[in-house]
Write an enzyme that holds these catalytic residues in place. Structure first.
Site, PDB file in Angstrom:
ATOM      1  N   LYS A  95       0.852  -1.217  -0.006  1.00 21.20           N
ATOM      2  CA  LYS A  95      -0.034   0.005  -0.024  1.00 21.20           C
ATOM      3  C   LYS A  95       0.872   1.237  -0.183  1.00 21.20           C
ATOM      4  O   LYS A  95       1.481   1.550   0.855  1.00 21.20           O
ATOM      5  CB  LYS A  95      -0.995  -0.011   1.133  1.00 21.20           C
ATOM      6  CG  LYS A  95      -1.726   1.245   1.342  1.00 21.20           C
ATOM      7  CD  LYS A  95      -2.916   1.024   2.307  1.00 21.20           C
ATOM      8  CE  LYS A  95      -3.777   2.250   2.490  1.00 21.20           C
ATOM      9  NZ  LYS A  95      -2.972   3.356   3.215  1.00 21.20           N
ATOM     10  N   ALA A 182      -9.498   6.502   3.369  1.00 14.80           N
ATOM     11  CA  ALA A 182      -9.467   7.266   4.440  1.00 14.80           C
ATOM     12  C   ALA A 182     -10.758   8.204   4.745  1.00 14.80           C
ATOM     13  O   ALA A 182     -11.183   8.637   3.620  1.00 14.80           O
ATOM     14  CB  ALA A 182      -8.197   8.298   4.404  1.00 14.80           C
ATOM     15  N   GLY A 183     -10.978   8.219   5.926  1.00 10.38           N
ATOM     16  CA  GLY A 183     -11.983   9.280   6.109  1.00 10.38           C
ATOM     17  C   GLY A 183     -13.408   8.506   6.602  1.00 10.38           C
ATOM     18  O   GLY A 183     -14.112   9.202   7.238  1.00 10.38           O
ATOM     19  N   ASN A 204      -9.873   2.301   9.773  1.00 13.14           N
ATOM     20  CA  ASN A 204      -8.781   2.104  11.033  1.00 13.14           C
ATOM     21  C   ASN A 204      -9.327   2.848  12.158  1.00 13.14           C
ATOM     22  O   ASN A 204      -9.887   2.548  13.210  1.00 13.14           O
ATOM     23  CB  ASN A 204      -7.444   2.695  10.444  1.00 13.14           C
ATOM     24  CG  ASN A 204      -6.320   2.436  11.442  1.00 13.14           C
ATOM     25  OD1 ASN A 204      -6.545   2.034  12.616  1.00 13.14           O
ATOM     26  ND2 ASN A 204      -5.070   2.932  11.069  1.00 13.14           N
ATOM     27  N   THR A 205      -9.180   4.174  11.923  1.00 11.66           N
ATOM     28  CA  THR A 205      -9.695   4.957  13.218  1.00 11.66           C
ATOM     29  C   THR A 205     -11.109   4.669  13.647  1.00 11.66           C
ATOM     30  O   THR A 205     -11.449   4.622  14.812  1.00 11.66           O
ATOM     31  CB  THR A 205      -9.641   6.525  13.013  1.00 11.66           C
ATOM     32  OG1 THR A 205      -8.391   6.704  12.240  1.00 11.66           O
ATOM     33  CG2 THR A 205      -9.670   7.405  14.075  1.00 11.66           C
TER      34      THR A 205
END
Lengths: 255, 383
Positions: A95, A182-183, A204-205
């Site tokens: 990645k 992301a996001g 992830n987060t």
């Protein structure tokens, strides 16, 4: 129905990719199981080989490792980190993250294309993180990328699909799997992305910082599955709330 | 020679770079009057998704002291968003404590009759090996400020040795010229800590009486020279309590903010050393930095620059450190010795200050896990 995600010739049952950088490592296995995750990222800079709290020790066998080039500020650094990942036995997937900005962590598209070209020639299965730009996506495809990973919003922001319209363009125009990177902050956003036709989402987060990470992983699995099913089924037409005459403009032809 | 009269004048051999940051920080600081902020200003700052410089001023003000819990809640959210559960571990290694400066507040100053020492390269390697055996992968090498006793080449040898045992090597030494930072970067150092102590230039001159450290602008521009020399990250800090801590903390944030704007790739971090108030003087001095004030500063750093690292010192007690990680701080030292050496063999020089948290790496590790956080031993790959 056979509906597998195919990246670089490898087939995956799951369309949920897990980012690992913000997790308590002891929870990773439960997340993988509850989310039925098939692929997990691994920041090489966190790989404490033969040391304590080495993330590699917490990733169960059978899951595909997706090492990332986190920390690379330019193409050259990214290429070197990718080669290191391969040397320590992380396989050919990479990645690609090239970030020259410590505040927003936005990807450097130009350097990303350069690194993709080099790594693809070396046989890596390159999955580049990018700002959703059609021209860059075409350049990445031409450079040999195996997928394209546009951001939905800044990393860690949990803001969802801020770049929705641009990702939609990539879905329409690029043949490679489009994976929102992301996001994504909640399952409904993951579902929305999948409804649009993206091939997978990475989280992830949103999972790592949930109250119960295993349950949240399960929620994401279900959301991704529902979104994919809706996309395959073909979304129905959505009216804007007003009644609509059957043929207001062309009805006269029947008079 | 150091100009004894003018501490704003460069001395021979000190590189002067073309930078407007000193003027910008000075102008921002001159405008900053924390007395004018009211509770409404703090609430407005807390209501914003991203804090501007004006908001930063508000949350550092006395008016924000009444909002400490709200600031903490917001900081905890930002920390989780940007760093997840991660808490990095490291330890400092003092390799020498010779010093040519006369800083009136510091135990290492050249007039203080303390036991001075410097580790040989063999001794450094023994120390490194002992520290590496605890599992740590990040180290911060420190010296006193003496080019004569601990020259750049000596530090370079130490850095190269350290890079064999540790994935991340930082230095906290006297400020250098750009080419010297490039040299140390080439030998394995990637992160540089320099603390300005105070941004009040008059006060700076009053407390730094002799030695190269007396030259304010050379120290101020150290982080920028480090980045120009190829270093990856730089740390900022003021010795809170030396002067008006609110103004110094404001200047620290502004300095870091402007430098990151100029060098977007730079990894920014903050440290928060403080002068401890005298116990019998606790209520008297508005500059005193008790734990409440220290926490307010730490939270302000987090809210103003949510992406920046924050290191919490062993000068603080364990109970404070344990609560600050995860809430705002992202890096914690463990197994600390602040004498020269002392990890493997007998220490060769006296301590700069007393530590308040003597816990071992194992103990700090267990504490981090116990708080539901993740100890991170390495977060950097040098390529």
């Amino acid at each position: 129905m056979d509906d597998q995600l195919v990246i670089g010739g490898h087939k995956f049952q799951s369309r949920l990719i897990l980012g690992s950088g913000k997790f308590s490592l002891e929870l990773i296995q439960a997340v993988i199981e509850h989310g039925e995750v098939g692929m997990i990222t691994l920041a090489l800079r966190r790989a404490n080989i033969r040391g304590q709290e080495n993330i590699l020790d917490y990733i169960p066998a059978g899951i595909t490792l997706l090492p990332n080039t986190s920390g690379a500020r330019n193409a050259d650094e990214a290429v070197r980190i990718a080669r290191l990942a391969r040397e320590i036995g992380c396989g050919d997937f990479i990645k690609l993250e090239v970030i020259h900005d410590s505040k927003y962590l936005l990807p450097d598209n130009y350097e990303t294309v350069k690194a993709t070209e080099i790594l693809a020639k070396e046989g890596f299965i390159v999955m580049p993180y990018m700002y959703p730009d059609l021209n860059v996506a075409r350049a990445l495809a031409a450079a040999g990328a195996a997928s394209v990973m546009p951001l939905g919003a800044p990393i860690g922001s949990n803001k969802g699909l801020c770049t929705k319209e641009f990702i939609r363009i990539l879905v329409e125009e690029i043949e490679l799997p489009i994976i929102v990177d992301a996001g994504i902050g909640r399952p409904s956003q993951a579902c929305e992305a999948m409804e649009m036709g993206v091939a997978a989402v990475m989280c992830n987060t949103a999972i790592a910082t949930a109250g119960n990470v295993a349950r949240m992983a399960c929620a994401f699995k279900q959301a991704v599955g529902a979104g994919r099913a809706a996309y395959l089924a073909g979304l129905g037409r959505v009216l804007d709330g007003r009644a609509e005459a059957s043929s207001p403009l062309t009805g006269f032809l029947e008079e | 020679m150091i100009d004894r009269e003018n501490h704003m004048a460069y001395a021979e051999g000190m590189e002067a770079i073309d930078s407007d940051l000193l003027e910008k920080v000075g102008a921002g600081l001159a405008r900053y009057d924390y007395r004018r902020y009211k509770g409404g200003d703090v609430e407005r700052a807390l209501g914003r998704e991203k804090l501007c410089i004006e908001d930063y001023g508000a949350i550092l003000s006395p008016a924000a002291a009444d909002y400490l819990e709200q600031l903490a809640a917001r900081a905890a959210g930002e920390t989780r968003k940007h760093f997840g559960n991660s808490v990095q571990l490291f330890t400092p290694l003092y390799i020498a404590n010779y010093c040519e400066n006369y800083c009136v507040y510091c135990g290492f100053n050249c007039w203080n009759r303390i036991h001075r020492g410097k580790l040989s390269l063999e001794e450094i390697e023994e120390e490194l090996r002992a520290i590496a055996a605890t599992g740590l992968r990040e180290i911060l090498l420190l010296t006193g400020e003496s080019r004569r006793q601990s020259g750049v080449e000596y530090i370079g040898e130490a850095v190269e040795l350290a890079s064999r045992y540790f994935s991340t090597v930082g230095i906290e030494i006297y400020p250098l010229n750009t080419d010297e930072y490039a040299y140390l970067h080439g030998r394995g150092a990637d992160f540089v800590c320099v603390y300005q102590e105070t941004y009040n230039t008059d006060k700076y001159g009053q407390v730094h009486l002799q030695g190269p450290k007396r030259v304010y602008p050379y120290r101020f521009h150290a982080q920028e020279r480090a980045l120009l020399g190829g270093m990856r990250g730089v740390a900022f800090g003021a010795l809170l309590g030396l002067d008006d801590f609110r103004k110094d903390a404001f200047a620290v944030g502004l300095h870091a903010y402007l430098l990151q704007q100029k060098y977007p790739h730079a990894e920014i971090s903050f440290s928060t050393p403080r002068l401890r108030p005298y116990i019998n003087n606790a209520a008297n001095n508005a500059n005193d930095v008790h734990e409440r004030q220290l926490l307010q500063v730490i939270l302000a750093y987090r809210l103003f620059m949510p992406f920046a690292g924050i290191t919490i010192s062993t000068r603080e007690r364990a109970g404070f450190r344990d609560h600050v990680i995860g809430m705002a701080a992202t890096k914690i030292s463990a197994g600390v010795r602040v004498g020269v050496g002392g990890h493997q063999a007998e220490k060769k020089g006296d301590e700069q200050f007393e530590i308040a948290d003597p816990r071992s790496v194992r103990e700090v590790h267990q504490m981090i896990v116990g708080r539901g956080l993740q100890p991170v031993y390495t977060d950097y790959v040098r390529v």
